[in-house]
Design a protein around this motif. Structure first.
Motif, PDB file in Angstrom:
ATOM      1  N   GLY A 226      38.148  -6.609  41.901  1.00  0.00           N
ATOM      2  CA  GLY A 226      38.739  -5.828  42.965  1.00  0.00           C
ATOM      3  C   GLY A 226      37.762  -5.527  44.090  1.00  0.00           C
ATOM      4  O   GLY A 226      36.741  -6.190  44.269  1.00  0.00           O
ATOM      5  N   ALA A 227      38.079  -4.480  44.864  1.00  0.00           N
ATOM      6  CA  ALA A 227      37.314  -4.159  46.069  1.00  0.00           C
ATOM      7  C   ALA A 227      35.872  -3.796  45.773  1.00  0.00           C
ATOM      8  O   ALA A 227      34.985  -3.997  46.612  1.00  0.00           O
ATOM      9  CB  ALA A 227      37.993  -3.017  46.817  1.00  0.00           C
ATOM     10  N   GLN A 228      35.605  -3.251  44.584  1.00  0.00           N
ATOM     11  CA  GLN A 228      34.240  -2.856  44.259  1.00  0.00           C
ATOM     12  C   GLN A 228      33.303  -4.055  44.134  1.00  0.00           C
ATOM     13  O   GLN A 228      32.093  -3.891  44.059  1.00  0.00           O
ATOM     14  CB  GLN A 228      34.221  -2.050  42.967  1.00  0.00           C
ATOM     15  N   ALA A 229      33.874  -5.272  44.103  1.00  0.00           N
ATOM     16  CA  ALA A 229      33.060  -6.483  44.008  1.00  0.00           C
ATOM     17  C   ALA A 229      32.827  -7.099  45.374  1.00  0.00           C
ATOM     18  O   ALA A 229      32.441  -8.260  45.469  1.00  0.00           O
ATOM     19  CB  ALA A 229      33.728  -7.488  43.084  1.00  0.00           C
ATOM     20  N   GLY A 230      33.053  -6.342  46.447  1.00  0.00           N
ATOM     21  CA  GLY A 230      32.884  -6.885  47.788  1.00  0.00           C
ATOM     22  C   GLY A 230      31.479  -7.348  48.097  1.00  0.00           C
ATOM     23  O   GLY A 230      31.270  -8.222  48.949  1.00  0.00           O
ATOM     24  N   ASN A 231      30.486  -6.771  47.422  1.00  0.00           N
ATOM     25  CA  ASN A 231      29.090  -7.172  47.616  1.00  0.00           C
ATOM     26  C   ASN A 231      28.608  -8.130  46.528  1.00  0.00           C
ATOM     27  O   ASN A 231      27.409  -8.367  46.397  1.00  0.00           O
ATOM     28  CB  ASN A 231      28.186  -5.935  47.648  1.00  0.00           C
ATOM     29  N   GLY A 232      29.535  -8.671  45.746  1.00  0.00           N
ATOM     30  CA  GLY A 232      29.162  -9.549  44.649  1.00  0.00           C
ATOM     31  C   GLY A 232      29.066  -8.794  43.335  1.00  0.00           C
ATOM     32  O   GLY A 232      29.133  -7.555  43.288  1.00  0.00           O
ATOM     33  N   VAL A 233      28.913  -9.540  42.262  1.00  0.00           N
ATOM     34  CA  VAL A 233      28.854  -8.947  40.921  1.00  0.00           C
ATOM     35  C   VAL A 233      27.710  -9.587  40.142  1.00  0.00           C
ATOM     36  O   VAL A 233      27.527 -10.806  40.176  1.00  0.00           O
ATOM     37  CB  VAL A 233      30.176  -9.158  40.147  1.00  0.00           C
ATOM     38  N   ILE A 234      26.949  -8.759  39.453  1.00  0.00           N
ATOM     39  CA  ILE A 234      25.913  -9.236  38.522  1.00  0.00           C
ATOM     40  C   ILE A 234      26.353  -8.845  37.122  1.00  0.00           C
ATOM     41  O   ILE A 234      26.401  -7.661  36.778  1.00  0.00           O
ATOM     42  CB  ILE A 234      24.536  -8.644  38.853  1.00  0.00           C
ATOM     43  N   VAL A 235      26.714  -9.841  36.318  1.00  0.00           N
ATOM     44  CA  VAL A 235      27.225  -9.608  34.967  1.00  0.00           C
ATOM     45  C   VAL A 235      26.085  -9.857  33.974  1.00  0.00           C
ATOM     46  O   VAL A 235      25.544 -10.969  33.902  1.00  0.00           O
ATOM     47  CB  VAL A 235      28.417 -10.530  34.650  1.00  0.00           C
ATOM     48  N   ILE A 236      25.741  -8.830  33.218  1.00  0.00           N
ATOM     49  CA  ILE A 236      24.628  -8.900  32.270  1.00  0.00           C
ATOM     50  C   ILE A 236      25.184  -8.790  30.850  1.00  0.00           C
ATOM     51  O   ILE A 236      25.950  -7.879  30.546  1.00  0.00           O
ATOM     52  CB  ILE A 236      23.608  -7.786  32.535  1.00  0.00           C
ATOM     53  N   THR A 237      24.790  -9.732  30.013  1.00  0.00           N
ATOM     54  CA  THR A 237      25.151  -9.699  28.594  1.00  0.00           C
ATOM     55  C   THR A 237      23.893  -9.425  27.784  1.00  0.00           C
ATOM     56  O   THR A 237      22.896 -10.146  27.910  1.00  0.00           O
ATOM     57  CB  THR A 237      25.779 -11.026  28.150  1.00  0.00           C
ATOM     58  N   THR A 238      23.917  -8.370  26.985  1.00  0.00           N
ATOM     59  CA  THR A 238      22.737  -8.013  26.208  1.00  0.00           C
ATOM     60  C   THR A 238      22.725  -8.763  24.877  1.00  0.00           C
ATOM     61  O   THR A 238      23.721  -9.340  24.444  1.00  0.00           O
ATOM     62  CB  THR A 238      22.690  -6.501  25.945  1.00  0.00           C
ATOM     63  N   LYS A 239      21.591  -8.740  24.224  1.00  0.00           N
ATOM     64  CA  LYS A 239      21.406  -9.475  22.982  1.00  0.00           C
ATOM     65  C   LYS A 239      22.170  -8.811  21.837  1.00  0.00           C
ATOM     66  O   LYS A 239      22.329  -7.596  21.797  1.00  0.00           O
ATOM     67  CB  LYS A 239      19.918  -9.556  22.632  1.00  0.00           C
ATOM     68  N   SER A 240      22.620  -9.633  20.912  1.00  0.00           N
ATOM     69  CA  SER A 240      23.288  -9.150  19.707  1.00  0.00           C
ATOM     70  C   SER A 240      22.761  -9.927  18.510  1.00  0.00           C
ATOM     71  O   SER A 240      22.140 -10.986  18.660  1.00  0.00           O
ATOM     72  CB  SER A 240      24.807  -9.315  19.832  1.00  0.00           C
ATOM     73  N   GLY A 241      23.015  -9.401  17.324  1.00  0.00           N
ATOM     74  CA  GLY A 241      22.605 -10.109  16.116  1.00  0.00           C
ATOM     75  C   GLY A 241      23.533 -11.268  15.815  1.00  0.00           C
ATOM     76  O   GLY A 241      24.456 -11.580  16.577  1.00  0.00           O
ATOM     77  N   LYS A 242      23.312 -11.931  14.685  1.00  0.00           N
ATOM     78  CA  LYS A 242      24.122 -13.075  14.273  1.00  0.00           C
ATOM     79  C   LYS A 242      24.579 -12.875  12.830  1.00  0.00           C
ATOM     80  O   LYS A 242      23.829 -12.362  12.004  1.00  0.00           O
ATOM     81  CB  LYS A 242      23.300 -14.366  14.387  1.00  0.00           C
TER      82      LYS A 242
END
Length: 574
Positions: A226-242
């Protein structure tokens, strides 16, 4: 004789025909091999396109739409290998006897994701790179770890096309994606961590906890966020176990040294030329209004010298001698000697991860300690991150919990003075000397014998005299539930609580010029010449407290239908 010869040829022909009839019958009687079916272990659905391979002799087959395959092999013992993208490879010893050996194989989902396919996250779903629409940049863990730094932004530099670092901009405007999209509004891109927006400063994120980063750069980002992404988006995925992984412990420590700033690297106007320009402006009357202003506004040492010569307080020869001395001075040399130093950035991190059949975890902690490039200033950060996942009810229910805590503090003990290009901090014997402050030098000298506090600004006397501290506490908690309603249809609920508390405390003593200037500026003189001080002649304390929090809740339904070479995805929610 001829008759006997003909009889022999007839016998040979009859024998050949008899052998030709027997060979196929023998082959059908001795046909052997493997007739198998490959299924998803969790759902029992067939897996089309899986590869079944026997290395010796090298023979392979691909499963059909029903997951079936067939390999013709002579009797013996073989190692059968079955693999498919997104599933764990199976290796199984099989013994082939006469006839076809029926075999059913179940493939388990590979929990670490599609290793063979580069998968990126939009914050709502994970999709293969080739299926993503719009413009994006994807950084896997290898790229994130390529550079040693305590900041996530430093890890993005030089490997993220379209991400612009505003080196000369305001401190609260460090980056922009594909240029600026607003004049007066918020210019920062939207930060998404583990599928939910994060409203805290990106500097609080420990890069050692990051598994991947996706930067969404165009209108496709707005269609998702939506509008809050007007300046772009940085999507960060953190580490998880297996799942089904033994406990692993990782320790990391590094020390980075950044050489001292070279203040002479950037070319500037020659000091002599600068003084000549001031002289020309003085002669044209440019400074007259400032010199006669009742607020006693400051002017440069060159203007003070020219004014003293014009008013007859010094001779023309003395003025020229001072100007020549100024032309041979450069304030950058003393700033480099007294204020600047190399930076040291120390980073320590520990991570423990692992998991069983239904549970996996990842715990991490980090300590970063940085010596800044100005003498006496430093900062440090402590991070704690815990993520746990449960897979219950035969894999239908997934539960995810996470908590991240960041405690940071920064101390400022020295502030950098703003000098004219030719101002000196010391005299010929190395003793500290005053420089131009907030008032002109003529007025400051006239107060030397009064009861006012010392109104001179002597920068070297203030090194390590400041007591400014900024402390931040940032923490967020996540809870996620995912349930498979029917084959291909999954319901998800995610919740995040975020809280950020900041404390700014600045205790300034009378050793600082700014404190003395404020006290003197409000000092009052009565008709008899007595001084009164509305502002006490003591230290001053400036303290600011801020507290911000947010709640994020999202519910969605995701549907995925896969048939041979075709795939249908649908996503909806609130």
């Amino acid at each position: 004789m001829a008759l006997t010869y003909v009889r022999r040829i007839g016998c040979w022909i009859a024998l050949v025909l008899l052998l030709g009839c027997l060979i196929p019958v023998h082959a059908m009687q001795t046909s052997s091999g493997i007739s198998g079916t490959v299924l998803e272990k969790e759902t029992g659905m067939p897996v089309p396109g899986a590869l079944a391979l026997v290395a010796d002799p090298k023979i392979s087959a691909v499963t059909d739409k029903e997951g079936k395959f067939s390999l013709s092999l002579p009797p013996g013992i073989y190692e059968l290998k079955v693999s498919f993208i997104g599933f764990r490879t199976i290796k199984q010893a099989v013994e082939v006897q006469s006839g076809m050996l029926p075999l059913t194989l179940g493939l388990e989902t590979e929990e670490i994701g599609l290793d063979q396919v580069e998968v990126l996250s939009t914050g709502y779903q994970q999709i293969p790179k080739e299926r993503a629409t719009g413009s994006f940049a994807f950084l896997d863990q290898d790229l994130v770890d390529r550079r040693v730094s305590t900041s996530v932004l430093d890890r993005l530099e030089d490997v993220t096309p379209g991400l612009i670092f505003n080196r000369a901009g305001a401190i609260n405007d460090p980056i922009s994606i594909r240029g600026r999209s607003t004049l007066f509004g918020n210019t920062l891109p939207l930060i998404v961590i583990d599928n939910l927006p994060y409203e805290g400063p990106i500097e609080n994120i420990n890069p050692n906890d990051v598994a991947s980063i996706t930067v969404l750069k165009d209108a496709a980002a707005a269609s998702i966020w939506g509008a809050q992404a007007g300046n772009g988006v940085i999507v960060i995925t953190t580490k998880s176990g297996k799942f089904n992984q033994p406990i692993q412990v990782s320790l990391q420590s590094n020390l980075t040294m950044v050489e001292q700033q070279d203040l002479f690297y950037q070319p500037l106007m020659d000091v002599g030329d600068f003084i000549q320009q001031e002289r020309n402006l003085f002669n044209s009357g440019f400074y007259n209004a400032r010199i006669t202003n009742a607020a006693r506004l400051p002017v440069s040492p060159v203007v003070e010298t020219l004014l003293a010569a014009r008013e007859g307080r010094i001779t023309e020869e003395e003025a020229n001698a001072r100007l020549n001395q100024f032309a041979n001075q450069d304030s950058r040399g003393e700033l480099s000697s007294y204020y600047f130093r190399p930076q040291f950035k120390q980073q320590n991190a520990v991570q423990v991860s692992g998991g069983g059949e239904k549970y996996r975890f990842n715990f991490s902690a980090g300590l970063d300690s940085n010596q800044e490039d100005i003498v006496g200033n430093d900062n440090r950060r402590i991070t704690v991150n815990a993520r746990q996942d449960w897979r219950l009810w035969d894999g239908k229910l997934d539960i995810t919990t996470g908590i991240a805590l960041v405690k940071s503090d920064r101390r400022v003990r020295t502030s950098l003075p703003n000098l004219y290009p030719y101002e000196k901090l010391t005299d010929g014997q190395g003793n500290p000397v005053p420089v131009v402050g907030l008032l002109n030098s003529r007025f400051v000298e006239s107060t030397r014998d009064s009861e006012l506090l010392d109104w001179r600004f002597i920068p070297l006397d203030e090194i390590n005299r400041r007591n400014e501290k900024t402390t931040g506490m940032d923490w967020r908690a996540n809870l996620g539930l995912s349930y498979k309603l029917i084959e291909g249809l999954t319901a998800q609920v995610q919740y995040q609580f975020w809280n950020n508390q900041n404390t700014f405390r600045n205790l300034e003593s009378l050793d600082l010029y700014a404190v003395r200037h404020q006290i003197n500026s409000f000092t009052q003189i009565d008709s008899e010449g007595n001084l009164s001080f509305p502002i006490p002649r003591a230290s001053r304390l400036n303290q600011q407290l801020s507290n911000a929090l947010s709640h994020n809740l999202r519910a969605s339904l995701a549907y995925r239908l896969s048939r041979e070479n075709h795939e249908l995805n649908a996503l909806g929610g609130w």
